[in-house]
Design a protein around this motif. Sequence first.
Motif, PDB file in Angstrom:
ATOM      1  N   ASN A 287       0.798  -1.229   0.000  1.00  0.00           N
ATOM      2  CA  ASN A 287       0.000   0.000   0.000  1.00  0.00           C
ATOM      3  C   ASN A 287       0.830   1.278   0.000  1.00  0.00           C
ATOM      4  OD1 ASN A 287      -1.891  -1.955   0.280  1.00  0.00           O
ATOM      5  ND2 ASN A 287      -2.957  -1.020   2.007  1.00  0.00           N
ATOM      6  N   SER A 288       1.937   1.263   0.725  1.00  0.00           N
ATOM      7  CA  SER A 288       2.716   2.505   0.796  1.00  0.00           C
ATOM      8  C   SER A 288       3.503   2.726  -0.504  1.00  0.00           C
ATOM      9  CB  SER A 288       3.625   2.508   2.028  1.00  0.00           C
ATOM     10  OG  SER A 288       4.765   1.735   1.807  1.00  0.00           O
ATOM     11  N   GLU A 289       3.950   1.656  -1.139  1.00  0.00           N
ATOM     12  CA  GLU A 289       4.623   1.820  -2.440  1.00  0.00           C
ATOM     13  C   GLU A 289       3.636   2.350  -3.488  1.00  0.00           C
ATOM     14  OE1 GLU A 289       7.911  -1.810  -2.134  1.00  0.00           O
ATOM     15  OE2 GLU A 289       5.869  -2.242  -2.763  1.00  0.00           O
ATOM     16  N   LEU A 290       2.399   1.856  -3.412  1.00  0.00           N
ATOM     17  CA  LEU A 290       1.364   2.336  -4.337  1.00  0.00           C
ATOM     18  C   LEU A 290       1.150   3.834  -4.134  1.00  0.00           C
ATOM     19  CD1 LEU A 290      -0.978   1.854  -6.372  1.00  0.00           C
ATOM     20  CD2 LEU A 290      -2.458   1.452  -4.399  1.00  0.00           C
ATOM     21  N   ASP A 291       1.050   4.213  -2.880  1.00  0.00           N
ATOM     22  CA  ASP A 291       0.825   5.607  -2.556  1.00  0.00           C
ATOM     23  C   ASP A 291       1.958   6.486  -3.087  1.00  0.00           C
ATOM     24  OD1 ASP A 291      -1.182   7.152  -1.162  1.00  0.00           O
ATOM     25  OD2 ASP A 291       0.511   7.834   0.068  1.00  0.00           O
ATOM     26  N   THR A 292       3.185   6.019  -2.917  1.00  0.00           N
ATOM     27  CA  THR A 292       4.346   6.769  -3.402  1.00  0.00           C
ATOM     28  C   THR A 292       4.268   6.955  -4.916  1.00  0.00           C
ATOM     29  OG1 THR A 292       5.649   5.777  -1.648  1.00  0.00           O
ATOM     30  CG2 THR A 292       6.877   6.818  -3.426  1.00  0.00           C
ATOM     31  N   ILE A 293       3.979   5.885  -5.622  1.00  0.00           N
ATOM     32  CA  ILE A 293       3.904   5.975  -7.090  1.00  0.00           C
ATOM     33  C   ILE A 293       2.801   6.935  -7.518  1.00  0.00           C
ATOM     34  CG2 ILE A 293       3.253   4.707  -9.185  1.00  0.00           C
ATOM     35  CD1 ILE A 293       4.954   2.485  -8.394  1.00  0.00           C
ATOM     36  N   ILE A 294       1.645   6.809  -6.886  1.00  0.00           N
ATOM     37  CA  ILE A 294       0.521   7.655  -7.284  1.00  0.00           C
ATOM     38  C   ILE A 294       0.823   9.132  -6.997  1.00  0.00           C
ATOM     39  CG2 ILE A 294      -1.901   8.211  -6.735  1.00  0.00           C
ATOM     40  CD1 ILE A 294      -2.482   5.267  -7.020  1.00  0.00           C
ATOM     41  N   ASN A 295       1.481   9.405  -5.887  1.00  0.00           N
ATOM     42  CA  ASN A 295       1.868  10.787  -5.604  1.00  0.00           C
ATOM     43  C   ASN A 295       2.826  11.340  -6.650  1.00  0.00           C
ATOM     44  OD1 ASN A 295       0.325  11.280  -3.352  1.00  0.00           O
ATOM     45  ND2 ASN A 295       1.809  10.322  -1.975  1.00  0.00           N
ATOM     46  N   GLN A 296       3.769  10.501  -7.034  1.00  0.00           N
ATOM     47  CA  GLN A 296       4.731  10.956  -8.047  1.00  0.00           C
ATOM     48  C   GLN A 296       4.050  11.229  -9.388  1.00  0.00           C
ATOM     49  OE1 GLN A 296       7.351   7.768  -7.133  1.00  0.00           O
ATOM     50  NE2 GLN A 296       9.019   9.103  -6.508  1.00  0.00           N
ATOM     51  N   ILE A 297       3.118  10.343  -9.748  1.00  0.00           N
ATOM     52  CA  ILE A 297       2.394  10.502 -11.012  1.00  0.00           C
ATOM     53  C   ILE A 297       1.531  11.764 -11.000  1.00  0.00           C
ATOM     54  CG2 ILE A 297       0.612   9.491 -12.522  1.00  0.00           C
ATOM     55  CD1 ILE A 297       3.250   7.954 -12.393  1.00  0.00           C
ATOM     56  N   SER A 298       0.925  12.039  -9.840  1.00  0.00           N
ATOM     57  CA  SER A 298       0.042  13.204  -9.821  1.00  0.00           C
ATOM     58  C   SER A 298       0.855  14.494  -9.872  1.00  0.00           C
ATOM     59  CB  SER A 298      -0.895  13.166  -8.620  1.00  0.00           C
ATOM     60  OG  SER A 298      -0.172  13.326  -7.445  1.00  0.00           O
ATOM     61  N   GLU A 299       2.099  14.440  -9.384  1.00  0.00           N
ATOM     62  CA  GLU A 299       2.950  15.631  -9.448  1.00  0.00           C
ATOM     63  C   GLU A 299       3.595  15.816 -10.816  1.00  0.00           C
ATOM     64  OE1 GLU A 299       5.593  15.318  -6.098  1.00  0.00           O
ATOM     65  OE2 GLU A 299       3.871  15.355  -4.753  1.00  0.00           O
ATOM     66  N   SER A 300       4.119  14.716 -11.353  1.00  0.00           N
ATOM     67  CA  SER A 300       4.684  14.835 -12.696  1.00  0.00           C
ATOM     68  C   SER A 300       4.079  13.771 -13.607  1.00  0.00           C
ATOM     69  CB  SER A 300       6.209  14.741 -12.680  1.00  0.00           C
ATOM     70  OG  SER A 300       6.605  13.612 -11.961  1.00  0.00           O
ATOM     71  N   PRO A 301       2.982  14.167 -14.262  1.00  0.00           N
ATOM     72  CA  PRO A 301       2.190  13.226 -15.058  1.00  0.00           C
ATOM     73  C   PRO A 301       2.980  12.584 -16.193  1.00  0.00           C
ATOM     74  CG  PRO A 301       1.186  15.425 -15.031  1.00  0.00           C
ATOM     75  CD  PRO A 301       2.480  15.538 -14.328  1.00  0.00           C
ATOM     76  N   LEU A 302       2.617  11.351 -16.464  1.00  0.00           N
ATOM     77  CA  LEU A 302       3.190  10.658 -17.611  1.00  0.00           C
ATOM     78  C   LEU A 302       2.185  10.841 -18.753  1.00  0.00           C
ATOM     79  CD1 LEU A 302       4.316   7.437 -15.707  1.00  0.00           C
ATOM     80  CD2 LEU A 302       5.750   9.360 -16.422  1.00  0.00           C
ATOM     81  N   THR A 303       2.654  11.435 -19.838  1.00  0.00           N
ATOM     82  CA  THR A 303       1.727  11.838 -20.896  1.00  0.00           C
ATOM     83  C   THR A 303       1.220  10.674 -21.754  1.00  0.00           C
ATOM     84  OG1 THR A 303       3.685  12.270 -22.203  1.00  0.00           O
ATOM     85  CG2 THR A 303       2.643  14.173 -21.152  1.00  0.00           C
TER      86      THR A 303
END
Length: 227
Positions: free
Chosen positions: A129-145
């Motif tokens: 769960n915490s790794e998922l959260d980390t990834i999602i936070n990173q994606i929301s900050e710098s979106p992958l187009t």
Amino acid sequence: MAISKEDFQTLIEKLTAQNVTLVAVSKIQPLQKILQLYELGQRDFGENYVQELVEKQSKLPTDIKWHFLGPLQSHKVKYIAPFVNIIHGVDSLKLLKEINKQGKSNNRSINVLLQIHLATEATKFGLDNSELDTIINQISESPLTHVKIMGLMGMATYTDDVELINKEFKSLKQLFDLYKNSNVENLHFEILSMGMSADYKLAIEGGSNMIRIGTLLFGARGMKDLL
Ligand SMILES: *Cc1c(COP(=O)(O)O)cnc(C)c1O
């Protein structure tokens, strides 16, 4: 085929009524068996090995939607990027970035599901769960187009313990709902991929809307080199 035409059609009717998509897992199965299901209307097929998928894709009808299941090495993404419909087993930011890069060079956006580690078996990979959260936070900050994060995927423990399986599916559904209902940007949560031959009924009761079924449709998988 392990399933009769009538039983297959009954299964599809039930799944359609419940808004559940069937991915027919055709790994290690010959082209001819895939075509038999294709002729009954099946279009979503799942494969686990890059080379096998690329070969099959080149020989089979182009309207098949191919799902990639299981571990995917970053350096092999380029082989499936031109045509893959959904990559189910994404478990790192590194892999997401590579999928994004290959999506970009193919001028398309690639659908992915993030894989969550549910089972007690150490062999089944995925994020906690915490790794998922980390990834999602990173994606929301710098979106992958060129990546579209469509939801989550998980595999329950292989066991007769119905309570344990239900518990694992429930925890995945809760996680899915949490992000689906969140305001995190750049997420397109629509798909919860859980359930295989042995546990798909429990998975659907638990809220799955995409099941991945091999053995029940095709029969036991033979040796890979008998292809
Ligand atoms: C092989 C596989 C399946 C299908 O398993 P069956 O038990 O044959 O239905 C589903 N999901 C994944 C990730 C697989 O590797």
